[in-house]
Design a protein around this motif. Structure first.
Motif, PDB file in Angstrom:
ATOM      1  N   VAL A  65       0.838  -1.212   0.000  1.00  0.00           N
ATOM      2  CA  VAL A  65       0.000   0.000   0.000  1.00  0.00           C
ATOM      3  C   VAL A  65       0.867   1.255   0.000  1.00  0.00           C
ATOM      4  CG1 VAL A  65      -1.646   1.334   1.370  1.00  0.00           C
ATOM      5  CG2 VAL A  65      -1.980  -1.122   1.064  1.00  0.00           C
ATOM      6  N   SER A  66       1.932   1.235   0.768  1.00  0.00           N
ATOM      7  CA  SER A  66       2.838   2.398   0.811  1.00  0.00           C
ATOM      8  C   SER A  66       3.492   2.638  -0.544  1.00  0.00           C
ATOM      9  CB  SER A  66       3.890   2.158   1.898  1.00  0.00           C
ATOM     10  OG  SER A  66       4.802   3.242   1.943  1.00  0.00           O
ATOM     11  N   GLU A  68       2.289   1.655  -3.427  1.00  0.00           N
ATOM     12  CA  GLU A  68       1.248   2.136  -4.338  1.00  0.00           C
ATOM     13  C   GLU A  68       0.921   3.591  -4.075  1.00  0.00           C
ATOM     14  OE1 GLU A  68      -1.494   1.849  -7.442  1.00  0.00           O
ATOM     15  OE2 GLU A  68       0.101   0.482  -6.782  1.00  0.00           O
ATOM     16  N   SER A  69       0.897   3.957  -2.770  1.00  0.00           N
ATOM     17  CA  SER A  69       0.622   5.361  -2.424  1.00  0.00           C
ATOM     18  C   SER A  69       1.728   6.285  -2.945  1.00  0.00           C
ATOM     19  CB  SER A  69       0.497   5.482  -0.904  1.00  0.00           C
ATOM     20  OG  SER A  69       0.330   6.833  -0.526  1.00  0.00           O
ATOM     21  N   LEU A  70       2.985   5.808  -2.812  1.00  0.00           N
ATOM     22  CA  LEU A  70       4.100   6.613  -3.330  1.00  0.00           C
ATOM     23  C   LEU A  70       4.008   6.789  -4.842  1.00  0.00           C
ATOM     24  CD1 LEU A  70       6.765   8.051  -2.713  1.00  0.00           C
ATOM     25  CD2 LEU A  70       7.935   5.845  -2.986  1.00  0.00           C
ATOM     26  N   ARG A  71       3.635   5.663  -5.518  1.00  0.00           N
ATOM     27  CA  ARG A  71       3.486   5.751  -6.982  1.00  0.00           C
ATOM     28  C   ARG A  71       2.355   6.711  -7.361  1.00  0.00           C
ATOM     29  NH1 ARG A  71       0.479   3.548 -10.763  1.00  0.00           N
ATOM     30  NH2 ARG A  71      -0.717   2.302  -9.278  1.00  0.00           N
ATOM     31  N   ARG A  72       1.236   6.586  -6.630  1.00  0.00           N
ATOM     32  CA  ARG A  72       0.128   7.490  -6.901  1.00  0.00           C
ATOM     33  C   ARG A  72       0.520   8.937  -6.623  1.00  0.00           C
ATOM     34  NH1 ARG A  72      -4.945   4.936  -6.735  1.00  0.00           N
ATOM     35  NH2 ARG A  72      -4.737   2.976  -7.902  1.00  0.00           N
ATOM     36  N   SER A  73       1.293   9.133  -5.559  1.00  0.00           N
ATOM     37  CA  SER A  73       1.743  10.488  -5.236  1.00  0.00           C
ATOM     38  C   SER A  73       2.612  11.062  -6.351  1.00  0.00           C
ATOM     39  CB  SER A  73       2.510  10.459  -3.907  1.00  0.00           C
ATOM     40  OG  SER A  73       3.002  11.753  -3.586  1.00  0.00           O
TER      41      SER A  73
END
Length: 354
Positions: A65-66, A68-73
């Motif tokens: 999740v982290s 993926e969150s970094l990629r989304r960011s």
């Protein structure tokens, strides 16, 4: 062999010492307590292991999740940068659109004015076209052509009458008998094209003959009376030409400054540059109108300028002859050309072929 055996024995001794150090001696009274502690530690280790196994998937999920969150960011940051760039582009485009809109408005106003002007011009053109069609309708058919023919005949008759008055003032007659004079067909520069005898009679104006001989070569033995008669005859011719040209509606190419036997003719495009001697009373150069005057008489020994003046006068007569559809009889046939011009205008064919 004895050395190797000693070494292994020493190692065994050291190992045994370490084992003795690791071994903990527990008293029997404390055995139960120690056993209970070990069992408790074993249970805690087991629970920790179980928790570890339980938390490992969650931890891996959190790591995913982290990530993926970094990629989304990162994607959101890129999108934000793109959005800022788009905003700048939209602002520039908006400014350009405003400028274009103002230009379009200015051009629209200009085109509106041009359209109004074209409408006015179209209306005027339509009116003019209608008038032209009416005029064409009036000219078409026998009535219009007949009216034009009548007006032209009246004009020609009027011209004949005026020319007859000039002929009455300056009668041109041929003196009977062969003439001993010869007309020199030469240019003012002196290049002779040949000699041509005058016809079986010499033309006179008001009884005065004209000879080119004094204008081509002046000598001490030249008859001064003959020179004066030629100058007077040229003055008559110049006056007659100045009357005939406006009657025919022809602006002569070389204007005249009348003065009887002291007449001058003007050339606005002289074929030669005037010399310092030309700036005398014989010829004057006007700084404002840029023309040179040449004398139609002999004054002193300046025969070239006088011969050129006669040439220009004959060119005026030739211009009038061309206007009535005839050619010149020769470059020096001044009186003969003038007589031919008057004869053509006074002939019946001048009205018939109008």
């Amino acid at each position: 062999m004895g050395g190797e055996t000693g070494t292994s024995s020493s190692e065994k001794l050291r190992r045994g010492d370490r084992e003795e150090e690791d071994v903990k001696v527990i008293e029997w009274e404390e055995f139960d307590h120690e056993l209970t502690r070990l069992w408790s530690l074993s249970s805690a280790l087991k629970l920790a292991t179980e928790k570890k196994l339980t938390l490992q998937p969650k931890l891996e999920s959190l790591i995913q999740v982290s990530a993926e969150s970094l990629r989304r960011s990162n994607e959101l940051e890129e999108m934000r940068q793109r959005l800022e760039a788009r905003k700048l582009l939209v602002e520039k485009t908006t400014v350009a659109c405003k400028v274009t809109e103002q230009d379009v408005k200015v051009k629209e106003d200009s085109l509106s004015a041009e359209v109004r002007s074209l409408l006015v011009g179209g209306t005027t053109l339509s009116i003019a076209k209608s008038k032209l069609q009416e005029s064409n309708c009036q000219l078409e058919g026998e009535s219009g052509y007949t009216h034009l023919k009548i007006v032209t005949n009246k004009l020609r008759k009027r011209q004949q009458y005026m020319v007859s008055q000039v002929s009455f003032i300056y009668p041109l007659k041929i003196e009977a008998g062969p003439s001993q004079d010869q007309e020199l067909e030469s240019l003012p520069g002196g290049s002779r094209l040949g000699t041509k005898p005058v016809s079986q009679g010499s033309v006179r104006i008001l009884g005065l003959p004209f000879s080119m001989a004094p204008f081509t070569k002046m000598s001490f033995f030249t008859d001064k009376k003959e020179v004066q008669k030629s100058a007077t005859a040229l003055g008559y011719v110049a006056h007659a030409v100045s009357l005939l040209a406006p009657y025919l509606g022809v602006p002569i190419r070389y204007p005249l400054r009348l003065g009887g036997s002291k007449t001058y003719i003007r050339d606005y495009a002289p074929y030669m540059e005037p010399s310092p001697s030309d700036m005398s009373t014989i010829s004057t150069l006007s700084q404002s109108s840029k023309f040179v005057e040449f004398p139609l008489f002999l004054d002193g020994q300046d025969t070239t300028r006088a011969a050129y003046a006669v040439f220009l006068l004959n060119k005026n007569i030739e211009q009038l002859l061309n206007f009535v559809g005839e050619n010149s009889l020769g470059p020096r046939q001044v009186l003969a050309n003038l007589k031919e011009l008057i004869r053509i205008i006074q002939s019946p064919d001048y009205i018939i072929h109008s």
